[in-house]
Design a protein around this motif. Structure first.
Motif, PDB file in Angstrom:
ATOM      1  N   LEU A   1      83.533 -16.970  55.211  1.00 43.35           N
ATOM      2  CA  LEU A   1      84.089 -18.260  54.310  1.00 43.35           C
ATOM      3  C   LEU A   1      84.653 -17.929  53.040  1.00 43.35           C
ATOM      4  N   VAL A   2      86.047 -18.464  52.787  1.00 44.03           N
ATOM      5  CA  VAL A   2      86.564 -18.332  51.520  1.00 44.03           C
ATOM      6  C   VAL A   2      86.307 -19.555  50.809  1.00 44.03           C
ATOM      7  N   HIS A   3      85.424 -19.746  49.964  1.00 40.53           N
ATOM      8  CA  HIS A   3      84.908 -20.660  49.402  1.00 40.53           C
ATOM      9  C   HIS A   3      85.701 -20.865  47.913  1.00 40.53           C
ATOM     10  N   CYS A   4      86.378 -22.038  47.752  1.00 43.02           N
ATOM     11  CA  CYS A   4      87.113 -22.481  46.561  1.00 43.02           C
ATOM     12  C   CYS A   4      86.499 -23.361  45.552  1.00 43.02           C
ATOM     13  N   LYS A   5      86.046 -23.148  44.654  1.00 42.76           N
ATOM     14  CA  LYS A   5      85.328 -24.124  43.750  1.00 42.76           C
ATOM     15  C   LYS A   5      86.252 -25.180  43.106  1.00 42.76           C
ATOM     16  N   LYS A   6      87.500 -24.781  43.055  1.00 38.59           N
ATOM     17  CA  LYS A   6      88.432 -25.694  42.074  1.00 38.59           C
ATOM     18  C   LYS A   6      89.838 -25.385  43.086  1.00 38.59           C
ATOM     19  N   PRO A   7      90.487 -26.246  43.167  1.00 31.01           N
ATOM     20  CA  PRO A   7      91.802 -26.355  43.672  1.00 31.01           C
ATOM     21  C   PRO A   7      92.695 -25.497  43.495  1.00 31.01           C
ATOM     22  N   ASN A   8      92.848 -25.080  42.068  1.00 32.23           N
ATOM     23  CA  ASN A   8      94.343 -24.386  41.763  1.00 32.23           C
ATOM     24  C   ASN A   8      93.595 -23.030  41.111  1.00 32.23           C
ATOM     25  N   GLN A   9      92.491 -22.689  41.841  1.00 29.15           N
ATOM     26  CA  GLN A   9      91.709 -21.234  41.278  1.00 29.15           C
ATOM     27  C   GLN A   9      91.580 -20.457  42.475  1.00 29.15           C
ATOM     28  N   PRO A  10      91.380 -19.176  42.166  1.00 25.75           N
ATOM     29  CA  PRO A  10      91.056 -18.436  43.476  1.00 25.75           C
ATOM     30  C   PRO A  10      89.755 -18.422  43.986  1.00 25.75           C
ATOM     31  N   GLY A  11      89.437 -18.389  45.194  1.00 30.93           N
ATOM     32  CA  GLY A  11      88.313 -18.371  46.041  1.00 30.93           C
ATOM     33  C   GLY A  11      87.374 -17.190  46.020  1.00 30.93           C
ATOM     34  N   GLN A  12      86.238 -17.291  46.483  1.00 22.66           N
ATOM     35  CA  GLN A  12      85.649 -16.086  46.924  1.00 22.66           C
ATOM     36  C   GLN A  12      85.191 -16.186  48.160  1.00 22.66           C
ATOM     37  N   LEU A  13      85.263 -14.722  48.817  1.00 26.18           N
ATOM     38  CA  LEU A  13      85.039 -14.574  50.000  1.00 26.18           C
ATOM     39  C   LEU A  13      83.532 -14.165  50.462  1.00 26.18           C
TER      40      LEU A  13
ATOM     41  N   PRO B   1      78.398 -22.954  53.923  1.00 27.56           N
ATOM     42  CA  PRO B   1      77.472 -22.034  53.297  1.00 27.56           C
ATOM     43  C   PRO B   1      76.105 -22.068  53.787  1.00 27.56           C
ATOM     44  N   ALA B   2      75.454 -23.336  54.289  1.00 26.47           N
ATOM     45  CA  ALA B   2      74.149 -23.653  54.689  1.00 26.47           C
ATOM     46  C   ALA B   2      73.901 -22.888  55.907  1.00 26.47           C
ATOM     47  N   ALA B   3      74.745 -22.560  56.760  1.00 26.45           N
ATOM     48  CA  ALA B   3      74.676 -21.807  58.142  1.00 26.45           C
ATOM     49  C   ALA B   3      74.414 -20.354  57.863  1.00 26.45           C
ATOM     50  N   PHE B   4      74.727 -19.753  56.711  1.00 23.98           N
ATOM     51  CA  PHE B   4      74.309 -18.271  56.629  1.00 23.98           C
ATOM     52  C   PHE B   4      72.788 -18.053  56.380  1.00 23.98           C
ATOM     53  N   CYS B   5      72.148 -17.265  57.090  1.00 28.74           N
ATOM     54  CA  CYS B   5      70.865 -16.576  56.830  1.00 28.74           C
ATOM     55  C   CYS B   5      70.985 -15.447  55.858  1.00 28.74           C
ATOM     56  N   TYR B   6      72.365 -14.853  55.721  1.00 29.04           N
ATOM     57  CA  TYR B   6      72.276 -14.065  54.664  1.00 29.04           C
ATOM     58  C   TYR B   6      73.900 -13.719  54.413  1.00 29.04           C
ATOM     59  N   SER B   7      74.215 -13.598  53.480  1.00 29.08           N
ATOM     60  CA  SER B   7      75.731 -13.383  53.117  1.00 29.08           C
ATOM     61  C   SER B   7      75.978 -12.416  51.909  1.00 29.08           C
ATOM     62  N   THR B   8      77.106 -11.764  51.634  1.00 24.70           N
ATOM     63  CA  THR B   8      77.315 -11.107  50.560  1.00 24.70           C
ATOM     64  C   THR B   8      78.802 -11.283  50.334  1.00 24.70           C
ATOM     65  N   SER B   9      78.999 -11.275  49.160  1.00 26.37           N
ATOM     66  CA  SER B   9      80.073 -11.528  48.363  1.00 26.37           C
ATOM     67  C   SER B   9      81.235 -10.501  47.918  1.00 26.37           C
ATOM     68  N   PRO B  10      82.188  -9.707  48.470  1.00 27.28           N
ATOM     69  CA  PRO B  10      82.508  -8.618  47.870  1.00 27.28           C
ATOM     70  C   PRO B  10      83.208  -9.137  46.352  1.00 27.28           C
ATOM     71  N   ALA B  11      83.359  -7.962  45.579  1.00 30.73           N
ATOM     72  CA  ALA B  11      83.599  -8.457  44.118  1.00 30.73           C
ATOM     73  C   ALA B  11      84.953  -8.567  43.892  1.00 30.73           C
ATOM     74  N   PHE B  12      86.027  -9.398  44.729  1.00 26.40           N
ATOM     75  CA  PHE B  12      87.000  -9.894  44.500  1.00 26.40           C
ATOM     76  C   PHE B  12      87.335 -11.112  44.586  1.00 26.40           C
ATOM     77  N   ARG B  13      88.448 -11.748  44.208  1.00 30.30           N
ATOM     78  CA  ARG B  13      88.689 -13.318  44.370  1.00 30.30           C
ATOM     79  C   ARG B  13      89.980 -13.299  45.243  1.00 30.30           C
ATOM     80  N   VAL B  14      90.011 -14.426  46.081  1.00 27.08           N
ATOM     81  CA  VAL B  14      90.922 -14.538  47.042  1.00 27.08           C
ATOM     82  C   VAL B  14      91.852 -15.707  46.587  1.00 27.08           C
TER      83      VAL B  14
END
Length: 90
Positions: free
Chosen positions: A24-36, A53-66
């Motif tokens: 998932l690329v999750h974008c909190k704000k429309p004009n800001q980069p999202g997080q993978l 996001p609720a479907a994950f039983c485990y997730s990791t987020s690499p340290a970069f913005r998309v």
């Protein structure tokens, strides 16, 4: 099998069968980069990409913005992966 390598820390990797992969690329704000987010899902029938996001039983987020424009590249790549695994994308 999907494997995520961390170049800064090669000993730390994330490896999961495609049947359980979620992304998932999750974008909190429309004009800001999202997080993978990449991880494993609870239900193998969940979408491979665009997973809630609720479907994950485990997730990791690499340290970069998309950036918003690059989300299409992740979607295209993970759509191909989903096709190989007979999974869907949202």
């Amino acid at each position: 099998m999907f494997e995520l390598f961390y170049l800064a820390s090669p000993a730390n990797t994330f490896r999961v069968p495609l049947r359980w992969l979620g992304a998932l690329v999750h974008c909190k704000k429309p004009n800001q980069p999202g997080q993978l987010f990449i991880g494993s899902v609870r239900d193998p029938n969940a979408a491979l990409y665009g997973t809630a996001p609720a479907a994950f039983c485990y997730s990791t987020s690499p340290a970069f913005r998309v950036p918003h424009g690059d989300e299409l590249l992740f979607r295209a790549y993970l759509t191909e992966v989903a096709g190989l695994a007979d999974r869907r994308v949202v």
